[in-house]
Scaffold this active site. Structure first.
Site, mmCIF file in Angstrom:
data_model
loop_
_atom_site.group_PDB
_atom_site.id
_atom_site.type_symbol
_atom_site.label_atom_id
_atom_site.label_comp_id
_atom_site.label_asym_id
_atom_site.label_seq_id
_atom_site.Cartn_x
_atom_site.Cartn_y
_atom_site.Cartn_z
ATOM 1 N N CYS A 184 0.831 -1.219 0.000
ATOM 2 C CA CYS A 184 0.000 0.000 0.000
ATOM 3 C C CYS A 184 0.867 1.272 0.000
ATOM 4 C CB CYS A 184 -0.903 -0.061 1.230
ATOM 5 S SG CYS A 184 -1.692 1.479 1.683
ATOM 6 N N CYS A 213 0.092 3.699 2.856
ATOM 7 C CA CYS A 213 0.587 3.127 4.119
ATOM 8 C C CYS A 213 2.063 3.479 4.310
ATOM 9 C CB CYS A 213 0.409 1.611 4.139
ATOM 10 S SG CYS A 213 -1.304 1.080 4.001
#
Length: 99
Positions: free
Chosen positions: A23, A26
Site C-alpha cells: 500500500c 501506508c
C-alpha cells in the site's frame, strides 16, 4: 490474538494502524506515525497491523481499505478513519482521549 485484546484494554489510548506492505499511502503514513510517536511519547501506544498477515483481525474490525486507523481507549473503539492523516491532527485526536 488474546495479547492484542489485552493491549486494547489499556487505560492509555492505543492507535492501531491497519496497513499492508503493498500500500503506497501506508508507506507515506510510516514517517508520520514515527513523528507522532516522538511527540506523544508514552501517553499512547501505536501498533501496526499488516492486514494480509492478520486477516482475522482485519475481518473482526471490518477493515475494507488501508490504511485504516482505529483509536481504542479502555478496550473500546473511540475513533476511526481511513487514509493518510498528518501527525498534528492525530496528536490532537489522541490528546482528546488521554488522561
Amino acid at each position: 490474538m488474546s495479547k492484542f485484546a489485552e493491549l486494547l484494554k489499556s487505560p492509555e489510548p492505543v492507535l492501531v494502524d491497519f496497513s499492508a506492505e503493498w500500500c503506497g499511502p501506508c508507506k507515506q503514513l510510516k514517517p508520520i506515525l514515527e513523528q507522532l510517536k516522538s511527540k506523544i511519547g508514552n501517553s499512547a501506544k501505536i501498533i501496526k497491523i499488516d492486514v494480509d498477515k492478520n486477516r482475522t483481525l482485519a475481518d473482526k474490525f471490518q477493515i475494507r481499505s488501508v490504511p485504516t486507523m482505529i483509536l481504542f481507549k479502555d478496550g473500546k473503539s473511540v475513533w476511526r478513519q481511513s487514509g493518510v492523516i498528518q501527525a498534528n491532527v492525530l496528536e490532537g485526536i489522541i490528546k482528546q482521549y488521554s488522561k
